[in-house]
Design an enzyme around this catalytic site. Sequence first.
Site, short mmCIF file in Angstrom:
data_model
loop_
_atom_site.label_atom_id
_atom_site.label_comp_id
_atom_site.label_asym_id
_atom_site.label_seq_id
_atom_site.Cartn_x
_atom_site.Cartn_y
_atom_site.Cartn_z
N SER A 219 21.41 23.60 36.82
CA SER A 219 21.66 24.98 36.43
C SER A 219 22.33 25.76 37.56
O SER A 219 23.33 26.45 37.35
CB SER A 219 20.34 25.65 36.04
OG SER A 219 20.57 27.01 35.87
N LEU A 220 21.80 25.62 38.77
CA LEU A 220 22.46 26.28 39.91
C LEU A 220 23.89 25.79 40.02
O LEU A 220 24.81 26.54 40.30
CB LEU A 220 21.69 26.00 41.21
CG LEU A 220 20.34 26.69 41.37
CD1 LEU A 220 19.68 26.29 42.69
CD2 LEU A 220 20.46 28.21 41.32
N ARG B 47 17.91 20.27 29.89
CA ARG B 47 18.65 20.40 31.15
C ARG B 47 18.01 19.54 32.24
O ARG B 47 16.79 19.45 32.34
CB ARG B 47 18.62 21.86 31.61
CG ARG B 47 19.21 22.10 32.97
CD ARG B 47 19.02 23.53 33.39
NE ARG B 47 17.65 23.84 33.70
CZ ARG B 47 17.16 23.94 34.94
NH1 ARG B 47 17.94 23.73 35.98
NH2 ARG B 47 15.90 24.26 35.15
N GLY C 55 25.45 41.57 35.24
CA GLY C 55 24.50 40.62 35.82
C GLY C 55 24.95 40.24 37.22
O GLY C 55 26.10 39.88 37.44
N ARG D 267 12.18 16.39 32.15
CA ARG D 267 11.10 17.36 31.92
C ARG D 267 10.52 17.33 30.51
O ARG D 267 9.33 17.54 30.32
CB ARG D 267 11.62 18.77 32.21
CG ARG D 267 11.81 18.98 33.65
CD ARG D 267 12.41 20.30 33.95
NE ARG D 267 12.70 20.34 35.37
CZ ARG D 267 13.41 21.28 35.96
NH1 ARG D 267 13.91 22.28 35.25
NH2 ARG D 267 13.62 21.24 37.24
N ASP E 297 18.92 40.04 27.14
CA ASP E 297 19.65 41.24 26.69
C ASP E 297 21.12 40.96 26.38
O ASP E 297 21.64 41.38 25.34
CB ASP E 297 19.63 42.33 27.77
CG ASP E 297 18.24 42.72 28.21
OD1 ASP E 297 17.30 42.56 27.41
OD2 ASP E 297 18.09 43.19 29.36
N HIS F 223 10.55 27.55 30.66
CA HIS F 223 11.19 27.63 31.98
C HIS F 223 12.69 27.88 31.92
O HIS F 223 13.24 28.62 32.73
CB HIS F 223 10.93 26.31 32.71
CG HIS F 223 11.58 26.22 34.05
ND1 HIS F 223 11.24 27.05 35.09
CD2 HIS F 223 12.53 25.39 34.54
CE1 HIS F 223 11.96 26.74 36.16
NE2 HIS F 223 12.77 25.74 35.85
N GLY G 69 23.17 37.90 39.19
CA GLY G 69 22.55 36.65 39.63
C GLY G 69 23.66 35.75 40.16
O GLY G 69 24.80 36.19 40.38
C1 LIG Z 1 11.07 29.52 39.15
C2 LIG Z 1 12.41 28.93 38.85
C3 LIG Z 1 12.89 27.88 39.61
C4 LIG Z 1 14.15 27.32 39.33
N1 LIG Z 1 14.61 26.29 40.12
C5 LIG Z 1 15.85 25.79 39.89
C6 LIG Z 1 16.39 24.78 40.74
O1 LIG Z 1 15.77 24.38 41.72
N2 LIG Z 1 17.61 24.30 40.46
C7 LIG Z 1 18.35 24.73 39.39
O2 LIG Z 1 19.46 24.23 39.17
N3 LIG Z 1 17.86 25.71 38.58
C8 LIG Z 1 16.65 26.25 38.81
N4 LIG Z 1 16.16 27.24 38.00
C9 LIG Z 1 17.04 27.82 36.95
C10 LIG Z 1 18.05 28.77 37.58
O3 LIG Z 1 17.47 29.44 38.66
C11 LIG Z 1 18.57 29.78 36.57
O4 LIG Z 1 19.00 29.13 35.42
C12 LIG Z 1 19.75 30.55 37.15
O5 LIG Z 1 19.44 31.06 38.43
C13 LIG Z 1 20.21 31.67 36.23
O6 LIG Z 1 21.23 32.38 36.91
P1 LIG Z 1 22.07 33.50 36.17
O7 LIG Z 1 23.01 34.05 37.17
O8 LIG Z 1 22.60 32.96 34.91
O9 LIG Z 1 21.00 34.60 35.77
P2 LIG Z 1 19.93 35.47 36.67
O10 LIG Z 1 19.82 34.97 38.06
O11 LIG Z 1 18.75 35.51 35.80
O12 LIG Z 1 20.64 36.87 36.73
C14 LIG Z 1 20.76 37.70 35.60
C15 LIG Z 1 21.30 39.05 36.04
O13 LIG Z 1 21.56 39.82 34.88
C16 LIG Z 1 21.00 41.10 35.03
N5 LIG Z 1 20.69 41.64 33.69
C17 LIG Z 1 19.95 41.09 32.70
N6 LIG Z 1 19.92 41.91 31.63
C18 LIG Z 1 20.66 42.99 31.94
C19 LIG Z 1 20.98 44.20 31.27
N7 LIG Z 1 20.52 44.51 30.04
N8 LIG Z 1 21.77 45.10 31.91
C20 LIG Z 1 22.24 44.87 33.15
N9 LIG Z 1 21.94 43.75 33.85
C21 LIG Z 1 21.16 42.82 33.25
C22 LIG Z 1 19.76 40.86 35.88
O14 LIG Z 1 19.36 42.07 36.49
C23 LIG Z 1 20.33 39.85 36.88
O15 LIG Z 1 21.06 40.52 37.89
C24 LIG Z 1 14.92 27.81 38.25
C25 LIG Z 1 14.42 28.86 37.48
C26 LIG Z 1 13.18 29.42 37.78
C27 LIG Z 1 12.66 30.54 36.93
#
Ligand SMILES: Cc1cc2nc3c(=O)[nH]c(=O)nc-3n(C[C@H](O)[C@H](O)[C@H](O)COP(=O)(O)OP(=O)(O)OC[C@H]3O[C@@H](n4cnc5c(N)ncnc54)[C@H](O)[C@@H]3O)c2cc1C
Length: 521
Positions: free
Chosen positions: A366-367, A361, A9, A266, A208, A326, A11
């Site tokens: 989350s960020l 939450r 991942g 929320r 996943d 969300h 992100g």
């Molecule tokens: C529209 C929106 C607005 C938001 N606004 C805010 C905000 O303002 N403030 C806040 O705190 N939070 C906010 N959130 C929540 C926050 O953005 C997310 O919780 C956070 O970014 C998740 O980050 P992450 O790194 O855990 O996952 P992600 O950013 O979802 O990254 C997941 C990664 O895993 C990879 N991946 C997934 N499955 C597989 C697989 N099988 N094989 C290989 N790679 C895989 C994906 O390709 C990606 O690279 C928001 C969410 C959304 C949807």
Amino acid sequence: MKSDILIIGAGGAGLVSALYAHKNGAKVRVITKEYPTRSQTCMAQGGINAVLDESNDSVESHIKNTLKSAHGIADEDAIRLLCSEAPEAIEWLDSIGVCFSRTDDSKIAQRTLGGASAPRACYAQDYTGLKILHTLYDRCLAEGIEILSDKYLLDLVVDDNSVSGATVLDIRSGEVINYEANAVVIATGGYSRVYDKHSTNSTATTGDGIVTALRAGARVSDMEFVQFHPTALKNSSILISESARGAGGHLLNSKGERFVDELLPRDKVARAIFDEMEKGEEIFLDIRHLGEEFIDNELPQERKLAKLYENIDPVYDLIPIKPVAHYTMGGIEVDSTSSTIVDGLYAVGECANHRVHGANRLGGNSLLELIVFGKQAGINSAKYALKNGVKNFKPLDSLTNINHNPEIDFYKIKKELGDIFYINVGIKRDKQTLESTLKKVDTYIESLPKMGVEDVSKIYNTNLIEFLEFKNMLELSKYILIGAIHRDESRGAHFRVDTQNEDSKFKNHTIICKDGVVYED
Ligand SMILES: Cc1cc2nc3c(=O)[nH]c(=O)nc-3n(C[C@H](O)[C@H](O)[C@H](O)COP(=O)(O)OP(=O)(O)OC[C@H]3O[C@@H](n4cnc5c(N)ncnc54)[C@H](O)[C@@H]3O)c2cc1C
């Protein structure tokens, strides 16, 4: 091919872990099924919480607000860590180049999100996640960290409860590859796309990593807690950020009446909207009074999204909205070091449950979690990987048994599952409907051998990837239901019409293992 750490991942959570693991001397490889810069983190708009000015806010208030919103099932120590490390997290992001919006005296600007007692969310207009993710990616490239896109995690390689790598599908070539590593960090995001189009999330948010970790022997917890965001665009489920309400936006029903304090957490706002909708009301977000200059400066993306996807201009028009799935509070169960119960397996970000969000939450946390716990996961996995050098690596050959002559169209079932979940496992639930939904899911699972992939091509076979994601979501939907049926009470985002109050008997976490057994901690 071997690395010390394999991060799955790219992100925010994955890239922060990568930077800290690399800084601590580990050889890191990151893989992602999409392009790193498109990970869902780039969609975050509203901001990231931190107390930067103790004269009008305090870390204690941040802790208090987070605990209150969690409704009693969070870990206070984890929340203390999250909130007290927040100022340093922002300082770090600022130092690596994230271009936060500024006040007239050049301080990082902050705004109020729901459930916060002070303006605490640092932001970059309404592109906060995008700026953070792209800056993190730049840093990883500058540090020479290996990041491989188009790699889909199929399974973890585990022997004697110790992880030694992962089996991956190379989406570009269709080949199955095994990556060996001393430690693996899962950072694959949440599972809101179980709700299909009734979600603000990217199509890649299919849980996943959570299912894969479960198969490998890890546990998951609190899967029944799914947050519904109050303000998604009515026709597309595209998010209109909470910062619009934070800035003074009003929620109105068809009669033009306000019916809820827009800045409540929320779960409460989403339920109030749902109640109005049940009475036949249409719901609108009104930000017209904020004025064009403010909207263009602070909420430019919201205006663009509303024009593009709803064909209205929020400077002049009401924005039609509805609540949709969300954020998923549940995830892979980790301890205070971000480690799962599988030796060498770590999890971080939305896919993990660090017990900081509990039943609901807070926006902006989350960020923050990605940065604070990403750092921790990076440091701890590096320590582990550098200490535990030799492992038994017995790779798998996972991609067998794909049916190329399907009798049932899985896309139809995927849509059906999302529609059923939105209604039956949504803002309000009841035991009887949850149980009948579980039976329905079981019938889908029984029909799986009749579903499959018509496209036999090897290169960029999106039909295959979507099928694998669907199978994961189907499995996850079962765990969401098991948790929701088990939790005979209402708490935060889990609202049961048949038991509408919190019950102290359930003031613990719902933990689920591979065999589906529920127990509490
Ligand atoms: C529209 C929106 C607005 C938001 N606004 C805010 C905000 O303002 N403030 C806040 O705190 N939070 C906010 N959130 C929540 C926050 O953005 C997310 O919780 C956070 O970014 C998740 O980050 P992450 O790194 O855990 O996952 P992600 O950013 O979802 O990254 C997941 C990664 O895993 C990879 N991946 C997934 N499955 C597989 C697989 N099988 N094989 C290989 N790679 C895989 C994906 O390709 C990606 O690279 C928001 C969410 C959304 C949807």
